[in-house]
Design an enzyme around this catalytic site. Structure first.
Site, PDB file in Angstrom:
ATOM      1  N   MET A  73       0.799  -1.226   0.000  1.00 17.25           N
ATOM      2  CA  MET A  73       0.000   0.000   0.000  1.00 17.25           C
ATOM      3  C   MET A  73       0.835   1.281   0.000  1.00 17.25           C
ATOM      4  O   MET A  73       0.296   2.372   0.138  1.00 17.25           O
ATOM      5  CB  MET A  73      -0.961   0.013   1.203  1.00 17.25           C
ATOM      6  CG  MET A  73      -1.959  -1.106   1.170  1.00 17.25           C
ATOM      7  SD  MET A  73      -2.935  -1.055  -0.350  1.00 17.25           S
ATOM      8  CE  MET A  73      -3.510  -2.726  -0.385  1.00 17.25           C
ATOM      9  N   CYS A  74       2.152   1.150  -0.155  1.00 23.97           N
ATOM     10  CA  CYS A  74       3.009   2.338  -0.214  1.00 23.97           C
ATOM     11  C   CYS A  74       2.943   2.970  -1.596  1.00 23.97           C
ATOM     12  O   CYS A  74       2.971   2.284  -2.610  1.00 23.97           O
ATOM     13  CB  CYS A  74       4.462   1.960   0.077  1.00 23.97           C
ATOM     14  SG  CYS A  74       4.819   1.773   1.811  1.00 23.97           S
ATOM     15  N   HIS A  75       2.901   4.293  -1.605  1.00 21.59           N
ATOM     16  CA  HIS A  75       2.955   5.026  -2.858  1.00 21.59           C
ATOM     17  C   HIS A  75       4.399   5.069  -3.355  1.00 21.59           C
ATOM     18  O   HIS A  75       5.335   5.052  -2.568  1.00 21.59           O
ATOM     19  CB  HIS A  75       2.448   6.468  -2.664  1.00 21.59           C
ATOM     20  CG  HIS A  75       0.987   6.532  -2.413  1.00 21.59           C
ATOM     21  ND1 HIS A  75       0.455   6.376  -1.160  1.00 21.59           N
ATOM     22  CD2 HIS A  75      -0.054   6.730  -3.263  1.00 21.59           C
ATOM     23  CE1 HIS A  75      -0.863   6.473  -1.232  1.00 21.59           C
ATOM     24  NE2 HIS A  75      -1.193   6.686  -2.495  1.00 21.59           N
ATOM     25  N   MET A 111       7.994   4.696   5.854  1.00 19.71           N
ATOM     26  CA  MET A 111       8.238   3.319   5.405  1.00 19.71           C
ATOM     27  C   MET A 111       9.556   3.209   4.649  1.00 19.71           C
ATOM     28  O   MET A 111      10.261   2.201   4.755  1.00 19.71           O
ATOM     29  CB  MET A 111       7.077   2.813   4.546  1.00 19.71           C
ATOM     30  CG  MET A 111       5.761   2.687   5.304  1.00 19.71           C
ATOM     31  SD  MET A 111       5.875   1.720   6.831  1.00 19.71           S
ATOM     32  CE  MET A 111       6.365   0.136   6.205  1.00 19.71           C
ATOM     33  N   GLU A 112       9.912   4.253   3.906  1.00 13.97           N
ATOM     34  CA  GLU A 112      11.169   4.256   3.177  1.00 13.97           C
ATOM     35  C   GLU A 112      12.361   4.237   4.137  1.00 13.97           C
ATOM     36  O   GLU A 112      13.335   3.518   3.913  1.00 13.97           O
ATOM     37  CB  GLU A 112      11.231   5.466   2.238  1.00 13.97           C
ATOM     38  CG  GLU A 112      10.350   5.346   1.017  1.00 13.97           C
ATOM     39  CD  GLU A 112       8.848   5.484   1.284  1.00 13.97           C
ATOM     40  OE1 GLU A 112       8.054   5.184   0.373  1.00 13.97           O
ATOM     41  OE2 GLU A 112       8.445   5.891   2.390  1.00 13.97           O
ATOM     42  N   ASP A 126      23.890 -10.801   5.418  1.00 13.14           N
ATOM     43  CA  ASP A 126      24.268 -11.568   4.229  1.00 13.14           C
ATOM     44  C   ASP A 126      25.780 -11.579   4.018  1.00 13.14           C
ATOM     45  O   ASP A 126      26.364 -12.608   3.701  1.00 13.14           O
ATOM     46  CB  ASP A 126      23.581 -10.996   2.986  1.00 13.14           C
ATOM     47  CG  ASP A 126      24.001 -11.722   1.725  1.00 13.14           C
ATOM     48  OD1 ASP A 126      23.810 -12.958   1.654  1.00 13.14           O
ATOM     49  OD2 ASP A 126      24.532 -11.059   0.803  1.00 13.14           O
TER      50      ASP A 126
END
Length: 169
Positions: A73-75, A111-112, A126
């Site tokens: 749902m992120c733009h 969110m970014e 990793d």
């Protein structure tokens, strides 16, 4: 009222077209605990995959840019800047990670920033997993956001002028 559900109960992306453009910033932090020997290898540049923190820095920036591809749902946001910082706490054998994301737009970049920190931590994992499978990623959190209708948020108890990050927002 759910903002991401339409009148038929189906998922939708929120319409932000009528919102005002504002200058926005989000700061997220997290950490990864590593073995003392792993910390030493990172500091001495002895990991076989290369310079761990440089690669994690690039990965964090890429993570911020690709957030809308990972979070449904992120733009897709025009990001004006991303800064990744790392602080090695040798005593506790922890790498602290900070991601700062900026934009001028209709929706925030929380969110970014969170994705940037997450991807940077996963990249460290990793790059070091061949020598240390006991690493633990933790405490990924939003610590500050500015701009938009809801204004400024600062996580209680969070320090912003810590020498460790050199952060001054």
């Amino acid at each position: 009222m759910f903002t991401h559900i339409d009148e038929n109960g189906r998922v939708k992306m929120v319409e932000v077209g009528d919102k005002e453009d504002t200058k926005r910033l989000a700061v997220a932090r997290g950490c990864i605990k590593v073995a003392k020997s792993t910390m030493k290898m990172i500091q001495e540049g002895k990991m076989k995959k290369g310079d761990v923190l440089s690669v994690a820095q690039i990965a964090g920036i890429m993570g911020a840019k690709k957030t809308s591809e990972n979070i449904p749902m992120c733009h897709n946001i025009f990001i004006t800047g991303v800064d990744m910082k790392f602080y090695l706490d040798e005593e506790r054998s922890v790498i602290h990670i900070e991601g700062v994301v900026k934009t001028i737009g209709k929706t925030g970049v929380e969110m970014e920033a969170l994705n940037a920190v997450s991807v940077a931590a996963l990249t460290i994992y990793d790059m070091c997993k061949a020598v240390d499978k006991d690493m633990v990623i933790s405490d990924i959190r939003l610590v500050k956001k500015t701009g938009g209708k809801s204004g400024t948020y600062i996580r209680e108890g969070e320090k912003f002028e810590r020498e460790s990050f050199g952060s001054k927002y």
